[in-house]
Design a protein around this motif. Structure first.
Motif: not given
Length: 273
Positions: A162-165, A172-179, A182-187, A207-209
């Motif tokens: 999906g398109r990242p925002e 601690k080993g995780n990055v997060f991005v809003n898609l 798709k109204n989700v956060v990708l871990q 989800p934008r910010t």
């Protein structure tokens, strides 16, 4: 000639609640920056006391204490983000118009390298201190490019679905991005450089910010439907939500923390429980 405010209100639309407390903010200073090119996301290097302002084809650097222009990093067409590796005193700039990252020395502002992205229009970018890697997310091709900060080369790439925002890290080993669509956060597992779980942001839409409270494991997601949704960054559980203003474009955890403390909440999710 255009001006920007040195007052660090990076996520005003995402944290400016409809309360009298916001009136406590005041304009401290404005700094004139030449040119009528567009602006994108600013970055504060708190340790070095510098503000990086992305401005069309270059990045302007400002001393946040004096408000004086320190210098600029040129040849960054379609610039979106600047991130800093403080240990190596190295910065990375995502150039959407050239599908590459610019690497520069944060002391001299001299460009020291260029890294080609694995996708089109690299935009949201984050430095992950747990892995010493830079993750840049390609807006048009919906994939991520991973760069080793020390070596300055690409070490991984993966699809997002999906398109990242906006993006963040728990360090601690995780990055997060809003898609956003798709109204989700990708871990993302930053060590394995692979996409993991997707976490719905309902009741938020669009989800934008993103702001991250690394200490208390919270994600603050500003959404297009005037809600900020708080997630547990360990498992994606929705903890609560609160109203925000329209058109959120950026946010920062410390600004939210100030609002919470002024209202007597002693828990990161206290406002919504």
């Amino acid at each position: 000639m255009q001006t920007i405010s040195v007052l660090l209100v990076l996520g005003l639309s995402a944290v400016a609640m409809t309360t009298p407390a916001v009136g406590g903010y005041r304009l401290v200073q404005t700094v004139a920056i030449a040119g009528d090119e567009g602006w994108d996301h600013p970055t504060v290097d708190s340790a070095a006391r510098r503000l990086y302002v992305t401005h069309g084809t270059h990045v302007v650097v400002i001393d946040v204490d004096s408000g004086k222009l320190v210098g600029r990093v040129d040849n960054t067409p379609g610039v979106h983000f600047t991130v800093i590796d403080p240990e190596l005193e190295r910065g990375f700039i995502s150039n959407g118009g050239a599908a590459r990252l610019t690497i520069f020395n944060t002391n001299t502002l001299e460009t020291t390298g260029q890294v080609k992205s694995t996708g089109e229009n690299p935009g949201p970018t984050v430095f992950d201190p747990a892995t010493k890697r830079v993750f840049t997310f390609n807006l048009n091709s919906h994939n991520a490019t991973v760069v080793d900060s020390k070596e300055g080369n690409v070490v991984g790439a993966f699809d997002l679905g999906g398109r990242p925002e906006l993006v963040g890290t728990d360090a601690k080993g995780n990055v997060f991005v809003n898609l956003v669509q798709k109204n989700v956060v990708l871990q993302i597992d930053s060590r394995k450089m692979t996409a993991g779980q997707t976490w719905p942001v309902a009741p938020g839409v669009g989800p934008r910010t993103m702001a991250v409270d690394q200490k208390n494991a919270r994600l603050f997601i500003g959404c297009a439907n005037r809600l900020m949704v708080i997630l547990d960054s360990n498992n994606g559980r929705v903890i609560g939500s609160l109203p925000i203003g329209p058109g959120p474009d950026d946010s920062a955890y410390d600004l939210y923390l100030q609002w919470r403390r002024r209202h007597g909440f002693d828990h990161p999710a206290g406002i919504s429980r």
